[in-house]
Every structure is written in C-alpha cells, then in structure tokens.
Design a protein around this motif. Structure first.
Motif, short mmCIF file in Angstrom:
data_model
loop_
_atom_site.label_atom_id
_atom_site.label_comp_id
_atom_site.label_asym_id
_atom_site.label_seq_id
_atom_site.Cartn_x
_atom_site.Cartn_y
_atom_site.Cartn_z
N VAL A 23 0.86 -1.19 0.00
CA VAL A 23 0.00 0.00 0.00
C VAL A 23 0.89 1.23 0.00
O VAL A 23 1.81 1.34 0.81
N ASP A 24 0.63 2.14 -0.92
CA ASP A 24 1.40 3.38 -1.02
C ASP A 24 1.11 4.23 0.22
O ASP A 24 0.03 4.81 0.36
N ALA A 25 2.07 4.29 1.12
CA ALA A 25 1.88 5.00 2.39
C ALA A 25 2.63 6.33 2.41
O ALA A 25 3.05 6.79 3.48
N THR A 26 2.76 6.97 1.26
CA THR A 26 3.50 8.23 1.20
C THR A 26 2.63 9.43 1.55
O THR A 26 3.15 10.55 1.66
N THR A 27 1.34 9.22 1.73
CA THR A 27 0.42 10.30 2.10
C THR A 27 -0.35 9.88 3.35
O THR A 27 -0.42 8.68 3.67
N PRO A 28 -0.95 10.83 4.05
CA PRO A 28 -1.78 10.46 5.21
C PRO A 28 -2.91 9.49 4.83
O PRO A 28 -3.19 8.53 5.56
N GLU A 29 -3.54 9.71 3.67
CA GLU A 29 -4.60 8.80 3.22
C GLU A 29 -4.05 7.40 2.96
O GLU A 29 -4.68 6.40 3.30
N GLY A 30 -2.87 7.33 2.38
CA GLY A 30 -2.22 6.04 2.14
C GLY A 30 -1.91 5.31 3.43
O GLY A 30 -2.09 4.10 3.53
N ARG A 31 -1.45 6.05 4.44
CA ARG A 31 -1.16 5.43 5.74
C ARG A 31 -2.44 4.92 6.38
O ARG A 31 -2.44 3.87 7.02
N ARG A 32 -3.57 5.62 6.19
CA ARG A 32 -4.86 5.13 6.70
C ARG A 32 -5.27 3.84 5.98
O ARG A 32 -5.73 2.89 6.61
N ARG A 33 -5.09 3.82 4.67
CA ARG A 33 -5.41 2.60 3.91
C ARG A 33 -4.54 1.44 4.39
O ARG A 33 -5.03 0.32 4.56
N LEU A 34 -3.27 1.71 4.62
CA LEU A 34 -2.34 0.68 5.07
C LEU A 34 -2.82 0.08 6.40
O LEU A 34 -2.86 -1.14 6.56
N ARG A 35 -3.19 0.94 7.36
CA ARG A 35 -3.68 0.46 8.65
C ARG A 35 -4.95 -0.36 8.49
O ARG A 35 -5.12 -1.40 9.13
N LYS A 36 -5.84 0.09 7.61
CA LYS A 36 -7.11 -0.62 7.41
C LYS A 36 -6.89 -1.98 6.76
O LYS A 36 -7.52 -2.97 7.13
N VAL A 37 -6.00 -2.04 5.79
CA VAL A 37 -5.71 -3.32 5.14
C VAL A 37 -5.07 -4.28 6.15
O VAL A 37 -5.44 -5.45 6.22
N ALA A 38 -4.13 -3.78 6.94
CA ALA A 38 -3.49 -4.63 7.95
C ALA A 38 -4.52 -5.15 8.95
O ALA A 38 -4.52 -6.34 9.28
N LYS A 39 -5.40 -4.29 9.41
CA LYS A 39 -6.43 -4.70 10.37
C LYS A 39 -7.37 -5.73 9.75
O LYS A 39 -7.73 -6.72 10.40
N LEU A 40 -7.74 -5.53 8.50
CA LEU A 40 -8.59 -6.50 7.81
C LEU A 40 -7.90 -7.86 7.77
O LEU A 40 -8.50 -8.89 8.12
N CYS A 41 -6.64 -7.89 7.37
CA CYS A 41 -5.90 -9.15 7.26
C CYS A 41 -5.72 -9.82 8.62
O CYS A 41 -5.79 -11.05 8.72
N GLU A 42 -5.53 -9.04 9.67
CA GLU A 42 -5.40 -9.60 11.02
C GLU A 42 -6.67 -10.33 11.44
O GLU A 42 -6.62 -11.26 12.23
#
Length: 101
Positions: A14-33
């Motif tokens: 997940v492209d985490a170079t922006t605040p929105e990208g970091r939010r997506r990254l956290r959401k994807v990680a939480k989903l996978c967990e």
C-alpha cells in the motif's frame, strides 16, 4: 484439519506516502489480522473457506486505491503451511488449532 479450508498466502503493498495512504495501510493490515496470522510486515498466512475468501477480497477491494496499491493472494497446496521451511526467527505457526480463551 478441516477439509473445507484452504491455505492462502496474502501479500500487500500500500502506497503509504500520504496520510490517506497510511490510513489505507492500517485498514488493510487490520482486515488481514481478522483473517489470518501476520508472518512478515505485509504478509499473512490465512486458512479460510471459499466464503471467507470472497468476503476478504470484497472488503480489500473497497479499502485499496487500485491505481496505487496491490494485494496478491496465493492459494497454497493442501497442508501448505505444514511444508513451510523457516530460517532465523521465523517459526511455523498453527493455523487450525483450537483457540483457548
């Protein structure tokens, strides 16, 4: 072993170079967990059935930016997790053992 479950390896970038990208990254990680066990930063081992896989993919589709992010799902052979070879601190994990609360 539950014959209805399949062994999957899910990876994401997940492209985490922006605040929105970091939010997506956290959401994807939480989903996978919620579906499997994290074995690397962006790698999960998942034991699920067809319905669980469809739900996971549908949820992930809504979370990512399809132009910037990627998710790859590999279906392993039956008992794929039992054939894993590890080095270093990596450990073979139990994916189908009963949970103790």
């Amino acid at each position: 072993m539950d014959p209805g479950l399949m062994d999957l390896l899910l990876t994401y970038d997940v492209d985490a170079t922006t605040p929105e990208g970091r939010r997506r990254l956290r959401k994807v990680a939480k989903l996978c967990e919620g579906y499997g066990t994290r074995v690397q930063q962006s790698v999960f081992e998942i034991a699920t059935d067809d319905i669980g896989l469809l739900k996971l993919l549908a949820a992930a589709t809504h979370l990512i930016n399809a132009e910037k992010d990627s998710i790859r799902v590999y279906r392993l052979p039956k008992s794929g997790f039992e054939a894993v070879r590890t080095l270093g601190t990596a450990r073979v994990l139990a994916h189908r053992d009963d949970f103790v609360f």
